[in-house]
Write a protein that holds these residues in place. Structure first.
Motif, PDB file in Angstrom:
ATOM      1  N   PHE A   1     112.162  49.400  48.781  1.00 21.54           N
ATOM      2  CA  PHE A   1     111.067  50.095  48.091  1.00 21.54           C
ATOM      3  C   PHE A   1     110.076  49.175  47.363  1.00 21.54           C
ATOM      4  N   PRO A   2     110.487  47.982  46.840  1.00 21.35           N
ATOM      5  CA  PRO A   2     109.466  47.157  46.166  1.00 21.35           C
ATOM      6  C   PRO A   2     108.343  46.736  47.098  1.00 21.35           C
ATOM      7  N   VAL A   3     108.597  46.750  48.419  1.00 22.05           N
ATOM      8  CA  VAL A   3     107.551  46.377  49.371  1.00 22.05           C
ATOM      9  C   VAL A   3     106.314  47.245  49.175  1.00 22.05           C
ATOM     10  N   LEU A   4     106.548  48.504  48.784  1.00 20.06           N
ATOM     11  CA  LEU A   4     105.430  49.438  48.680  1.00 20.06           C
ATOM     12  C   LEU A   4     104.669  49.324  47.369  1.00 20.06           C
ATOM     13  N   LEU A   5     105.242  48.616  46.409  1.00 19.01           N
ATOM     14  CA  LEU A   5     104.577  48.552  45.106  1.00 19.01           C
ATOM     15  C   LEU A   5     103.385  47.601  45.165  1.00 19.01           C
ATOM     16  N   SER A   6     102.390  47.904  44.364  1.00 20.34           N
ATOM     17  CA  SER A   6     101.207  47.044  44.382  1.00 20.34           C
ATOM     18  C   SER A   6     101.507  45.760  43.623  1.00 20.34           C
TER      19      SER A   6
ATOM     20  N   MET B   1      99.262  52.743  51.872  1.00 24.33           N
ATOM     21  CA  MET B   1      99.872  51.695  51.057  1.00 24.33           C
ATOM     22  C   MET B   1      98.882  50.552  50.811  1.00 24.33           C
ATOM     23  N   TRP B   2      98.239  50.102  51.891  1.00 23.70           N
ATOM     24  CA  TRP B   2      97.264  49.016  51.746  1.00 23.70           C
ATOM     25  C   TRP B   2      96.184  49.376  50.746  1.00 23.70           C
ATOM     26  N   ARG B   3      95.634  50.574  50.949  1.00 23.69           N
ATOM     27  CA  ARG B   3      94.472  50.955  50.158  1.00 23.69           C
ATOM     28  C   ARG B   3      94.838  51.214  48.714  1.00 23.69           C
ATOM     29  N   TRP B   4      95.936  51.879  48.509  1.00 19.06           N
ATOM     30  CA  TRP B   4      96.329  52.205  47.142  1.00 19.06           C
ATOM     31  C   TRP B   4      96.625  50.918  46.362  1.00 19.06           C
ATOM     32  N   ASN B   5      97.230  49.942  47.040  1.00 17.14           N
ATOM     33  CA  ASN B   5      97.647  48.724  46.361  1.00 17.14           C
ATOM     34  C   ASN B   5      96.606  47.614  46.404  1.00 17.14           C
ATOM     35  N   ASP B   6      95.527  47.822  47.135  1.00 20.16           N
ATOM     36  CA  ASP B   6      94.541  46.773  47.351  1.00 20.16           C
ATOM     37  C   ASP B   6      94.015  46.237  46.007  1.00 20.16           C
ATOM     38  N   PHE B   7      93.902  44.935  45.917  1.00 19.86           N
ATOM     39  CA  PHE B   7      93.512  44.365  44.626  1.00 19.86           C
ATOM     40  C   PHE B   7      92.323  43.411  44.720  1.00 19.86           C
ATOM     41  N   LEU B   8      92.468  42.374  45.539  1.00 15.21           N
ATOM     42  CA  LEU B   8      91.469  41.300  45.511  1.00 15.21           C
ATOM     43  C   LEU B   8      90.089  41.779  45.929  1.00 15.21           C
ATOM     44  N   TRP B   9      90.010  42.546  47.028  1.00 17.53           N
ATOM     45  CA  TRP B   9      88.701  42.949  47.520  1.00 17.53           C
ATOM     46  C   TRP B   9      87.987  43.911  46.576  1.00 17.53           C
ATOM     47  N   PRO B  10      88.661  44.954  46.096  1.00 16.63           N
ATOM     48  CA  PRO B  10      87.997  45.806  45.090  1.00 16.63           C
ATOM     49  C   PRO B  10      87.583  45.015  43.852  1.00 16.63           C
ATOM     50  N   LEU B  11      88.388  44.048  43.493  1.00 14.59           N
ATOM     51  CA  LEU B  11      88.073  43.219  42.332  1.00 14.59           C
ATOM     52  C   LEU B  11      86.723  42.533  42.521  1.00 14.59           C
TER      53      LEU B  11
ATOM     54  N   VAL C   1     106.026  55.684  44.952  1.00 10.66           N
ATOM     55  CA  VAL C   1     107.461  55.961  44.922  1.00 10.66           C
ATOM     56  C   VAL C   1     107.741  57.369  45.419  1.00 10.66           C
ATOM     57  N   PHE C   2     106.868  58.285  45.062  1.00  8.87           N
ATOM     58  CA  PHE C   2     107.032  59.677  45.487  1.00  8.87           C
ATOM     59  C   PHE C   2     106.928  59.790  47.015  1.00  8.87           C
ATOM     60  N   VAL C   3     105.873  59.195  47.558  1.00 13.74           N
ATOM     61  CA  VAL C   3     105.685  59.238  49.009  1.00 13.74           C
ATOM     62  C   VAL C   3     106.869  58.575  49.716  1.00 13.74           C
TER      63      VAL C   3
ATOM     64  N   ARG D   1     113.062  57.336  55.403  1.00 14.17           N
ATOM     65  CA  ARG D   1     113.631  56.978  56.698  1.00 14.17           C
ATOM     66  C   ARG D   1     112.525  56.654  57.702  1.00 14.17           C
ATOM     67  N   PHE D   2     111.516  57.498  57.650  1.00 13.65           N
ATOM     68  CA  PHE D   2     110.401  57.334  58.580  1.00 13.65           C
ATOM     69  C   PHE D   2     109.722  55.982  58.385  1.00 13.65           C
ATOM     70  N   ILE D   3     109.502  55.616  57.120  1.00 19.39           N
ATOM     71  CA  ILE D   3     108.803  54.374  56.831  1.00 19.39           C
ATOM     72  C   ILE D   3     109.638  53.176  57.259  1.00 19.39           C
ATOM     73  N   THR D   4     110.924  53.186  56.884  1.00 14.05           N
ATOM     74  CA  THR D   4     111.729  52.008  57.189  1.00 14.05           C
ATOM     75  C   THR D   4     111.893  51.836  58.693  1.00 14.05           C
ATOM     76  N   THR D   5     112.109  52.929  59.413  1.00 17.64           N
ATOM     77  CA  THR D   5     112.241  52.755  60.863  1.00 17.64           C
ATOM     78  C   THR D   5     110.893  52.376  61.469  1.00 17.64           C
TER      79      THR D   5
END
Lengths: 329, 359, 356
Positions: free
Chosen positions: A143-148, C285-295, C336-338, C344-348
């Protein structure tokens, strides 16, 4: 659901009208062009064109943002970046921060990738066993993979502060407090630790998939032969997992070279320049601060791109090689 | 219902020619089967008719109209694919109605046609299911149903039964044949299975290497194959081929046995020929005939298949009706009716039979 | 003999056989790894969650308490405000729960909450606060009111959703063309797209910034969204998946009079749903966590995404950790909610595609 899809259907139908005309007029080839166009447009404008401009930037000087306003200076920017008495000593370089970044990044790549692969391999081996609640354990490590990076950085910073939880633990065990984030060596250690923490699960999953792809009868044959267990690991598991390991190695290296955000949030590059990496150099030289030097930043990014291209080509080569190997099997 | 004329159809992929000039006329309501070994071009030919492939040269005429440049969708044909190609995310009903919706048909008409096809194929209770919830045979019916609702001029079927198990295949064969009668539709059917070809076709087109080897009703092809390939391809077990040399009105086999044949041997006097004789037409004789040693005896109950060997002639297969007691290693003498013999010249073409009714 | 039994255990460890009854050292090692993993992976998150509910004062305590504690307060007759409650060791050696009226130097004036007429004057070392679990929800509510966090949240949501939709459409169209059409230059285009995998955003930051500027997208959320909607990984992943859709299906649809556009959105898109879902998850995931470019693109505060807002927030205001921790937790929550829903879907999906 149907109600939700109704506007989508209507929209798609609407788009279909002019495209029907395209198909009738230009045939299948025309439609292929239509399907490719948006992607290629975005690609050209935001990736390909900038790559070209970046090259131009790296050979120009001045403060102008638009390429036309920039003065051609030849290899001056590169000369400046590469001007060093000794490449082993960043402080003998004219761009000492750049070289400090290079040194730090090189150290980070080696240490982080080694730690990452070791931890990911052990995790994959453990997860590959028939343990109860495998899905749960997989999720724990993943799960930490998904954290920003920002979240990860702040979370760990909070733990590692002078008055943080870790120091509280040390004190309660009777030890002295340690300045985790303001001691250069510790800061680098924690940057590496936190980035392994954050990305471990991803590589463990890839290795796990690799382990599960090893046919089981191979192990059974080894068992029938009475092969000692460690020998099984060294002579069967590891060689069969090796292609996957290589992919993990290269992927992890490509990412490690670009280390920036989680370290930036955790330490801000400090203390001093103890955790200052190349991307931060590019970012600060190009965007932050008063002394913006786009040309110098571009030249630095070109040098980094060189490393990345080599790594990626290595990855593609390995992937092709692995596919061939699998074809043979 | 439509008729179809192919004239000098050629097709090449790059420099490789896969169809070498095919001429064929399919009349309205006919059931034509393309048969041949894999790679003979039968599927390509079907796809050219469908409009999924363009031919390199030649004309395709549907009801007298040249349709070479008409898109697949507009030729008024329907195709049943080998893999069925059902849309897995749509229910059976949606699978059947998709094409009709694309043709902007009214809702009522679609419902009526889908209902009718479902009744005909007995899949009414499956209409709301997804393809993955269906058995192989049911999927097959849906695939056919998707063609039926279109009311096409010609049904094109590309090895539609090859994914079914043996028992189901026999059953579907019967259903397809009766469907053809009920719809009185023109059907073109591709298969590599000669039994399907023999049982269903009004006419069979035997293809090899992109060429038509022979066209005709099943029994005509079976009884009077035009060449050695067709003779070997149709009929099971396979026809025996024995090297021979004409001697007057008889043939001398490699082991020296002299056998009479009801074939005009005059054109090939003095040349090496091949004697073809179906396993069913060979029978053990008390004496004379071709001597051979039984190597394997297969008792099928209704029939006994004897694999025999002769040093000079090689392997021979004999199919005898009923149950014959015969031990491995026993010597058998094999005889046949001269009228059942086929003789192929040096160019592998069949020589004409002489009518021996009186002789 | 024992050697063989021993190696059998190791072999089981290395070959994932179920241990038939006996406990081997590898089982111990396995569980030790798992348990320490559990503590190490979840510990920081739980600590973050607990800390985010502590008051500003409680956060400066060292050593910190595990739970968000606050001094219990009681209402005492005759006093307008609630008073903090203490356990006081009196001179006679007894302990009593008293409320503190005020503190003067090293002495404190206490009152018995049960009997407000009784007052005590005690040295401050003699009293210890009575504490109870009391989450400081205001850490969450205040920054949401006082700072623009709702705005940041909205910006992040907008960027994530719009970018993901565009990514899915643009990439699936290209993948369809590359998977199902024969045309000249197809191989070249494919190679070209894949080769740009080599050039990550961090290499072309400067010229990309220039392009965004030139297009007037600086300080616009579209400037954040557009540059990376055409992802080579996305095209590649979708194309590989579409290759598995049989051509016969498309031919059947063409015989069914479907136009190419209809084939794309009524046949190909639904059938590619699993791969689209994987790409969608990654994109989110990419978009929600994106940092450098929005910065780089966003400099006006009202346009900040959550990540930028959070990091700038942590940087300024002399680090108000009680707010920062709470907002970090809020930022983490959707992911975390998503993940909880689609674990299971994500990890596989990741194991299958090797994408990140």
């Amino acid at each position: 659901m149907h109600l939700l899809l109704a506007p989508v259907r209507w929209l798609m139908h609407l788009i279909g009208v002019p495209l029907g005309w395209v198909q009738r007029t230009f045939g299948m080839g025309g439609m292929a062009a239509v399907f490719l166009a948006p992607n290629l447009l975005v690609f050209s404008v935001f990736i390909v064109f900038p790559i070209g401009v970046n090259v131009w930037y790296s050979f120009t000087g001045g403060a102008a943002l638009f390429p036309a306003g920039r003065v051609f200076v030849g290899t001056e920017q590169y000369d400046l970046l590469l001007a060093c008495d000794s490449y082993l000593d960043p402080f003998s370089c004219r761009q000492d921060r750049f070289w400090k970044g290079v040194h730090n990044t090189a150290f980070f790549v080696v240490a982080q990738v080694a730690a990452m692969v070791a931890a990911a391999l052990i995790t994959a081996l453990v997860l590959n066993r028939e343990i109860r609640g495998r899905g749960f354990w997989r999720a724990v490590f993943f799960f930490p993979v998904l954290l920003s990076p920002v979240v990860v950085g702040l979370m760990w910073k909070w733990i590692l502060l002078r008055d943080g939880a870790l120091n509280a633990l040390l004190v309660s065990l009777g030890y002295q407090r340690i300045e985790f984030l303001t001691d250069p060596q510790w800061a680098m250690f924690w940057v590496i630790f936190v980035s392994v923490w954050a990305h471990l699960g991803f590589y463990a999953l890839i290795l796990l998939a690799g382990l599960q792809a090893i046919p089981h009868d191979v192990y059974e044959a080894a068992k029938m032969d009475g092969t000692p267990a460690m020998r099984v690991f060294w002579r069967i598991t590891l060689p069969l997992l090796w292609p996957t390991m290589l992919v993990v190695l290269v992927l992890a290296s490509i990412r490690a070279v670009q280390v920036f955000d989680d370290a930036y949030v955790l330490t801000g590059g400090g203390p001093g320049t103890a955790t200052f990496f190349i991307v931060q150099y590019i970012y600060e030289t190009g965007f932050a601060g008063a002394a913006r030097n786009l040309g110098l930043a571009a030249a630095a990014s070109m040098l980094m791109a060189l490393v990345l291209v080599v790594l990626t080509l290595a990855q593609l080569g390995i992937t092709a090689w692995r596919d061939r190997q699998e074809g043979k099997r | 219902m439509s008729d179809l004329v192919l004239s000098s159809i050629r097709k090449s992929f790059g420099t490789v020619d896969v169809i070498h000039g095919v001429d064929l006329t399919v009349t309205d309501g006919e059931f034509v089967v393309f048969v041949g070994p894999s790679g003979c071009g039968k599927s390509t030919l079907l796809r050219i008719i469908a409009g999924l492939e363009a031919c390199t040269s030649g004309d395709i005429l549907l009801d007298g109209r040249r349709v070479n440049d008409v898109a697949a969708a507009d030729r008024g044909l329907a195709m049943v694919f080998q893999s069925y190609a059902l849309y897995p995310h749509m229910s059976v009903r949606q699978n059947l109605s998709f094409g009709l919706e694309n043709a902007r048909m009214s809702k009522a008409e679609i419902t009526q046609r889908v209902g009718e096809a479902a009744r005909m194929l007995r899949i009414e209770e499956l209409l709301e299911r997804k393809p993955r919830q269906l058995s192989g045979g049911q999927r097959q019916r849906v695939a056919i149903g998707r063609a039926i609702v279109r009311r096409p001029g010609i049904f094109l079927l590309d090895e539609p039964l090859s994914n079914l198990d043996a028992e189901l295949r026999v059953a579907m064969r019967g259903e397809l044949a009766s469907l053809h009668k009920r719809l009185a539709a023109t059907m073109i059917y591709v298969t590599h299975d000669q039994v399907e070809a023999m049982t269903m076709a009004d006419r069979i087109v035997v293809l090899r290497g992109g060429r038509v080897e022979q066209i005709g009703p099943p029994l005509e092809l079976y009884n009077r194959p035009a060449n050695r390939f067709v003779a070997g391809f149709l009929g099971a077990p396979r026809m025996n081929f024995l090297a021979a040399r004409p001697a007057g009105r008889d043939l001398i086999l490699a082991d020296g046995t002299r056998v009479p044949v009801a074939v005009d041997l005059a054109p090939v006097a003095g040349q090496d020929v091949t004697l073809g004789i179906r396993p069913q037409h060979l029978r053990p004789a008390d004496g004379g005939g071709i001597p051979a040693t039984a190597t394997l005896v297969e008792q099928l109950g209704s029939e006994t298949v004897v694999h025999a060997r002769s040093d000079a002639l090689g392997a021979l297969i004999v199919a005898v009706p009923g149950q014959v007691r015969l031990a491995d290693g026993e010597t058998v003498h094999l005889a046949f009716d001269p009228a059942d013999a086929h003789v192929f010249g040096p160019d592998d073409r069949a020589l004409p039979h002489v009518e021996t009714a009186g002789a | 003999m024992t050697g063989i039994a021993e190696s059998g255990g190791v072999l089981r460890f290395l070959t994932r056989r179920r241990n038939e009854g006996r406990i081997h050292w590898t089982d111990v090692a396995t569980w030790m790894w798992l348990i320490s993993g559990l503590i190490l992976m979840f510990g920081p998150v739980i600590w973050l969650g607990l800390s985010s509910l502590k008051t500003r004062a409680a956060l400066t305590e060292f050593p910190p308490t595990l739970l968000p504690l606050a001094t219990k307060e009681v209402r005492v007759e005759g006093f307008a405000n609630p008073l903090p409650l203490f356990v006081v060791k009196l001179e006679d050696g007894t302990e009593r729960e008293l409320a503190q009226v005020r503190r003067v130097g090293i002495r404190a004036r206490m009152v018995d909450p049960a009997d407000p007429t009784k007052t005590f004057d005690v040295p401050i070392e003699a009293r210890t606060a009575v504490r109870e679990v009391s989450p400081a929800w205001e850490n969450y509510t205040e920054p949401l009111q006082r700072f623009a966090f709702v705005r940041f949240f909205g910006n992040s949501l907008f960027v994530t959703i719009v970018a993901t939709i565009i990514t899915l459409i643009v990439n699936s169209m290209a993948a369809f063309a590359l998977a199902k059409y024969q045309f000249r230059g197809r191989g070249a285009i494919m190679a070209f797209i894949v080769s740009t995998l080599m050039i990550p955003l961090s290499v072309i930051l400067i010229p990309l910034f220039m392009v965004i500027n030139g297009l007037g997208l600086f300080n616009s959320l579209w400037g954040v969204i557009l540059p990376t909607v055409a992802t080579p990984t996305g095209v590649f992943l979708l194309r590989q998946y579409m290759l598995t859709i049989p051509d016969e299906m498309l031919e059947a649809a063409r015989m069914d009079k479907a136009s190419e556009w209809q084939i794309y959105w009524r046949i190909i898109l639904p059938l590619t749903a699993p791969a689209l879902a994987v790409l969608a998850i990654f994109s989110v995931m990419w978009r929600w966590n994106d940092f450098l470019w929005p910065l780089i693109v966003l400099s006006r505060q009202e346009l900040f995404t959550l990540q930028i807002g959070l990091s700038s927030f942590a940087g300024e205001l002399n680090v108000q950790w009680h707010y920062v921790l709470a907002m970090t937790f809020v930022t983490m929550l959707p992911v975390v909610f998503v993940f909880g829903l689609l674990q299971r879907f994500i990890t596989t999906g990741i194991a299958g595609t090797g994408m990140k």
